[in-house]
Structures are given as structure tokens and as C-alpha cells.
Write an enzyme that holds these catalytic residues in place. Structure first.
Site, PDB file in Angstrom:
ATOM      1  N   ASP A  82     -48.196 -59.988  23.357  1.00 28.73           N
ATOM      2  CA  ASP A  82     -46.831 -60.021  22.833  1.00 28.73           C
ATOM      3  C   ASP A  82     -45.813 -60.289  23.945  1.00 28.73           C
ATOM      4  OD1 ASP A  82     -44.817 -59.706  20.895  1.00 28.73           O
ATOM      5  OD2 ASP A  82     -44.596 -57.570  21.339  1.00 28.73           O
ATOM      6  N   ASP A 104     -43.077 -66.363  25.738  1.00 23.33           N
ATOM      7  CA  ASP A 104     -41.651 -66.152  25.471  1.00 23.33           C
ATOM      8  C   ASP A 104     -40.818 -66.846  26.535  1.00 23.33           C
ATOM      9  OD1 ASP A 104     -39.126 -65.349  24.831  1.00 23.33           O
ATOM     10  OD2 ASP A 104     -39.524 -63.195  24.932  1.00 23.33           O
ATOM     11  N   GLY A 209     -38.690 -57.019  16.512  1.00 26.13           N
ATOM     12  CA  GLY A 209     -37.693 -55.959  16.439  1.00 26.13           C
ATOM     13  C   GLY A 209     -37.576 -55.335  15.069  1.00 26.13           C
ATOM     14  N   SER A 211     -38.891 -52.506  14.016  1.00 22.45           N
ATOM     15  CA  SER A 211     -38.802 -51.041  14.015  1.00 22.45           C
ATOM     16  C   SER A 211     -37.364 -50.612  13.723  1.00 22.45           C
ATOM     17  CB  SER A 211     -39.238 -50.474  15.370  1.00 22.45           C
ATOM     18  OG  SER A 211     -40.616 -50.625  15.568  1.00 22.45           O
ATOM     19  N   ILE A 231     -44.130 -54.415  15.042  1.00 21.42           N
ATOM     20  CA  ILE A 231     -43.699 -53.018  15.100  1.00 21.42           C
ATOM     21  C   ILE A 231     -44.189 -52.416  16.409  1.00 21.42           C
ATOM     22  CG2 ILE A 231     -43.847 -50.728  14.032  1.00 21.42           C
ATOM     23  CD1 ILE A 231     -42.441 -52.630  12.208  1.00 21.42           C
ATOM     24  N   ALA A 232     -43.288 -51.807  17.167  1.00 14.85           N
ATOM     25  CA  ALA A 232     -43.688 -51.133  18.411  1.00 14.85           C
ATOM     26  C   ALA A 232     -43.029 -49.761  18.518  1.00 14.85           C
ATOM     27  CB  ALA A 232     -43.332 -51.988  19.621  1.00 14.85           C
TER      28      ALA A 232
END
Length: 285
Positions: A82, A104, A209, A211, A231-232
Site C-alpha cells: 500500500d 504512489d 482513507g 476509516s 481500511i487501516a
């Protein structure tokens, strides 16, 4: 089951207006928690690792644990890198068996972002590994990722179409109003922009983002074309809370199997809720 390339599951999710959960793991226990939740629901899942997590655990070590846990599962499990900004780490993850990588370059000028994605696609596709990239910048802070709110930019549909066509990426992370980390208020997603992006590009779309985003907003985003939801933070917070609960409940407790075992159970329950929210348990192949 062996780890799988997630392209098929993401395509099926797009077609059926569902989403795959990409759940960030930070320890052996959280990897188990994620896969076990998916196994209980009969749902495909992506176990995700950030750059900082891999620097903490080691790429080979993280991959070995994920492979071992996935091998015992009857559901498709993909292993995803990720938000990686480092090409050498991309290569290392591919060598160690990751089935999906995210490069990214969203902090770079458009053409440089595109060139970096093309470079990763060439290497990853030769190894049968899926590639995700990001256009636009999702703000907020999480792990070693930190994007000032003033630097966050929304994805432009026309640019997204050009970027996907020229880069060859398999999925695209879009910026439509979410942020990494803990929200200061309730996020408001630009769903009209999402619909325009969905109409402009052919590959599965990714929501970072997620969460703290209200459930109804997540469902609306999935209905409009989001096929992968990351989800983190919502896994880290309950894990810390579970460990704290055990240790504060008994000041003499020293057994990691007790406090980390409880944390694993709590994280797995949260993972299950997120998988159900995205409808991944309803995806048919």
C-alpha cells in the site's frame, strides 16, 4: 489457497457494484484476524502492508506469514503493498510474492507520476502482479504518509482517463474527499465527481482513507463504482484498545498471547463488519 492476483476479484466487484476490502495489517495477529474474518464470511480479501510496516516487520517476514495464513483459507486472498513511493521496495515485494503493489507518485507532477507508474507496470506485469496507482492526493496522516490538507487535490476525470490509458495500471485510487488517519469532522465525498471518473475510465476504482467515513457514504461510493475500499486506522485503534483493556484489567498480566490474542479477536470482528459493509461476501465468481 495460494495468494492470488486481485485483478479478477476487483473486476467482479466492479461488475456487481460491490467492493473488496483492503485491510492494513501491522502484526502477525492482524494478518490472521483479517484472513479469518474473510474466511468466516466466504469473502475475497486483500491483506495490505504499508512501507513503514514492512520496514518494521521485514518484507520477506510479512510475506511469509501472509502466505502461511492464506494457504489455510478457502477464500481468495491477495497480498498488497500500500502507498509505496520507493521503486526498490516495489521490486523487493514482487520478488517476495506480493500479488499487488501500489506505486504512489501522486506527490509528483503529472507526467512524472505517469512515468513512474509505467515503470512499475512494466516490471510488475512481467511477474504477474497487479498495479494500483493514485491520481489526485488524499490528504491526512497515517504511518509514514503525511499530506497537508492544503496539498490535497481532487482527481480530475479527464486526467484519470488519460492516466489509465497511458500507464496501463490495473486499478486507480481516486481523491474525492477522504483523508488518511482520524477525521476532524464528518467527511463529505464528492460522489458526482466519482460518477464522472467511473464513466471516464475502465479499470476498478479505489477509495483510500475510508476509516471514519460513515457507512452510508461508503455504500454510496461503492454503488457509484468504488471496487476497493482501504481500511487501516479503524483496525489500529481497536487493536490498541484491546491490548490496553487486558493490561489495565490485570497489572500482573505479562503473557502476549492473552493481550494480543484478545486484540486479534477484536480486530477480526471489525474486519468482518467492514467486509459486510462493502458487500464483498456477496461477490460471485
Amino acid at each position: 489457497m495460494q495468494l492470488v492476483n486481485p485483478i479478477l476479484m476487483l473486476q467482479k466487484a466492479t461488475e456487481q457494484k460491490k467492493a473488496i476490502c483492503a485491510l492494513n495489517a501491522h502484526t502477525c495477529e492482524s494478518i490472521q484476524a483479517i484472513v479469518w474474518a474473510a474466511q468466516r464470511l466466504g469473502a475475497p480479501v486483500m491483506v495490505a502492508a504499508s512501507q513503514s510496516t514492512l520496514q518494521y516487520m521485514g518484507v520477506a517476514e510479512f510475506a511469509a506469514i501472509a502466505k502461511a495464513v492464506a494457504k489455510k483459507a478457502d477464500v481468495p486472498v491477495a497480498l498488497h503493498l500500500d502507498h509505496c513511493t520507493k521503486f526498490p521496495m516495489i521490486v523487493e515485494c514482487i520478488k517476495e510474492g506480493f500479488t499487488s503493489v501500489m506505486i504512489d507518485g501522486s506527490h509528483l507532477p503529472y507526467e512524472e507520476n505517469l512515468a513512474l507508474a509505467q515503470k512499475v507496470v512494466e516490471v510488475a506485469h512481467a511477474a504477474g502482479v497487479a498495479v494500483e496507482s493514485e491520481l489526485g492526493r488524499v490528504g491526512g496522516a497515517e504511518d509514514d504518509l503525511n499530506v497537508d490538507e492544503r496539498e490535497a487535490t481532487f482527481t480530475v476525470p479527464e486526467e484519470a482517463a488519460d492516466y489509465v490509458r497511458r500507464s496501463g495500471v490495473d486499478s486507480l485510487a481516486v481523491a474525492i474527499g477522504t483523508a488518511h488517519g482520524v477525521y476532524k469532522g464528518t467527511p463529505k465525498l464528492d460522489l458526482e465527481r466519482l460518477s464522472a471518473i467511473r464513466a471516464a475510465v475502465s479499470v476498478p476504482l479505489v477509495l483510500h482513507g475510508a476509516s471514519g467515513v460513515p457507512d452510508d457514504a461508503v455504500r454510496a461510493a461503492v454503488a457509484r463504482g468504488i471496487a476497493k475500499v482501504n481500511i487501516a486506522t479503524e483496525l489500529k485503534i481497536p487493536m490498541a484498545g484491546a491490548v490496553r483493556e487486558v493490561l489495565l484489567g490485570d497489572e500482573n498480566e505479562t503473557d502476549p498471547r492473552r493481550y494480543m490474542g484478545h486484540a486479534r479477536e477484536v480486530v477480526s470482528a471489525v474486519a468482518e463488519k467492514k467486509i459486510l459493509l462493502c458487500g464483498a461476501d456477496q461477490i460471485t465468481f
